[in-house]
Design a protein around this motif. Sequence first.
Motif, PDB file in Angstrom:
ATOM      1  N   ASP A 139       0.870  -1.178   0.000  1.00 15.04           N
ATOM      2  CA  ASP A 139       0.000   0.000   0.000  1.00 15.04           C
ATOM      3  C   ASP A 139       0.904   1.225   0.000  1.00 15.04           C
ATOM      4  N   GLU A 183       0.013   4.519  -0.534  1.00 12.33           N
ATOM      5  CA  GLU A 183      -0.755   5.765  -0.479  1.00 12.33           C
ATOM      6  C   GLU A 183      -1.005   6.281  -1.904  1.00 12.33           C
ATOM      7  N   ASP A 184      -0.648   7.533  -2.197  1.00  9.51           N
ATOM      8  CA  ASP A 184      -0.836   8.083  -3.547  1.00  9.51           C
ATOM      9  C   ASP A 184       0.457   8.048  -4.357  1.00  9.51           C
ATOM     10  N   ALA A 185       1.366   7.140  -3.942  1.00 11.59           N
ATOM     11  CA  ALA A 185       2.702   7.008  -4.541  1.00 11.59           C
ATOM     12  C   ALA A 185       3.594   8.192  -4.201  1.00 11.59           C
ATOM     13  N   ALA A 190       5.918   8.503  -9.687  1.00 13.05           N
ATOM     14  CA  ALA A 190       5.167   7.370  -9.144  1.00 13.05           C
ATOM     15  C   ALA A 190       5.695   6.063  -9.723  1.00 13.05           C
ATOM     16  N   ALA A 238       7.376   2.870  -7.669  1.00 13.56           N
ATOM     17  CA  ALA A 238       6.871   1.503  -7.772  1.00 13.56           C
ATOM     18  C   ALA A 238       7.922   0.563  -8.354  1.00 13.56           C
ATOM     19  N   ILE A 259      -2.604   1.931  -5.058  1.00 13.94           N
ATOM     20  CA  ILE A 259      -2.407   3.376  -5.192  1.00 13.94           C
ATOM     21  C   ILE A 259      -3.766   4.058  -5.106  1.00 13.94           C
ATOM     22  N   GLU A 260      -3.898   5.013  -4.187  1.00 11.51           N
ATOM     23  CA  GLU A 260      -5.193   5.652  -3.957  1.00 11.51           C
ATOM     24  C   GLU A 260      -5.351   6.940  -4.755  1.00 11.51           C
ATOM     25  N   HIS A 275      -4.968  10.484 -11.692  1.00 12.63           N
ATOM     26  CA  HIS A 275      -4.691   9.157 -11.142  1.00 12.63           C
ATOM     27  C   HIS A 275      -4.499   8.138 -12.256  1.00 12.63           C
ATOM     28  N   LYS A 318      -0.991   8.160 -13.416  1.00 10.04           N
ATOM     29  CA  LYS A 318      -0.077   7.425 -12.536  1.00 10.04           C
ATOM     30  C   LYS A 318      -0.162   5.930 -12.820  1.00 10.04           C
ATOM     31  N   VAL A 328      -1.421  -3.674 -10.352  1.00  6.25           N
ATOM     32  CA  VAL A 328      -1.764  -2.341  -9.856  1.00  6.25           C
ATOM     33  C   VAL A 328      -3.228  -2.329  -9.436  1.00  6.25           C
TER      34      VAL A 328
END
Length: 258
Positions: free
Chosen positions: A76, A78-80, A88, A92, A103-104, A117, A120, A133
């Motif tokens: 997890d 978060e938002d990278a 991002a 990863a 990724i949120e 998003h 990303k 992903v």
Amino acid sequence: MSFHALHHGELPLVLPNAWDVPSALAFVRAGFPAVGTTSFGVASALGRPDGDRATAAANAELARRLGRLPVYVTMDIEDAYTDEPERAADYAAGLGGIAGVNIEDSTAGRLVPPAAHAAKVAAVKERRPGLFVNARVDTYWFGQDAEIAATVARATRYAEAGADGVFVPGVTDPDVLRTLADAIPVPLNVLAVPGLSPAALGELGVRRISTGSLPYRAAMRAALTAAEAVRDGGAVPDATPYAELQAELTAHARAEDG
């Protein structure tokens, strides 16, 4: 069976979320075929709130240490930790032998534009095509655009960008879950729903069930209960023997040093 294939079994994949090496080893010992992480647990262990981009270094180190486990590991992230798709992808790609990332589509508790998003997701998939992903849609989690149409639109956008799965935390209504599962073109991941077994969630179309931060929060409650029992002269709860944990950690350290 590949990590991707685990999302297409007879029952949904139940994914326990670890926050450090010992918790991950415990889940491996219990027979789970894959282990995820919880950004809340990792952040909390650092004394930081979840979602403020404080766990990048800790997650990278945890990924390195969990990469040798005999099960699939998904992180997890978060938002990278960035607004930039290429950064991002850099993050990863640097996570070593893990099987997936979550990724949120929110930053600091607010939804980001779905196009941002999706970019990303696309960048990560281009850099590491085999990485699973899982694109998280935070509409219901934060109560922003918390409706089926908006959620499906975001999820579809991410799937078209290459997402292998979609995570929609915060949904508990069976009718909503069934509608989302039918409309989203990739495996649907949700948090555990009290009163709905894995089989029941599977019948609704759910393909992955995450424990999220529940094990971490339960561990914090158990630690407090143990300390209070000692202080108050109560019955001390059962615990995994020291020697057993020490032996497990020693074996893991030797494998790391390998």
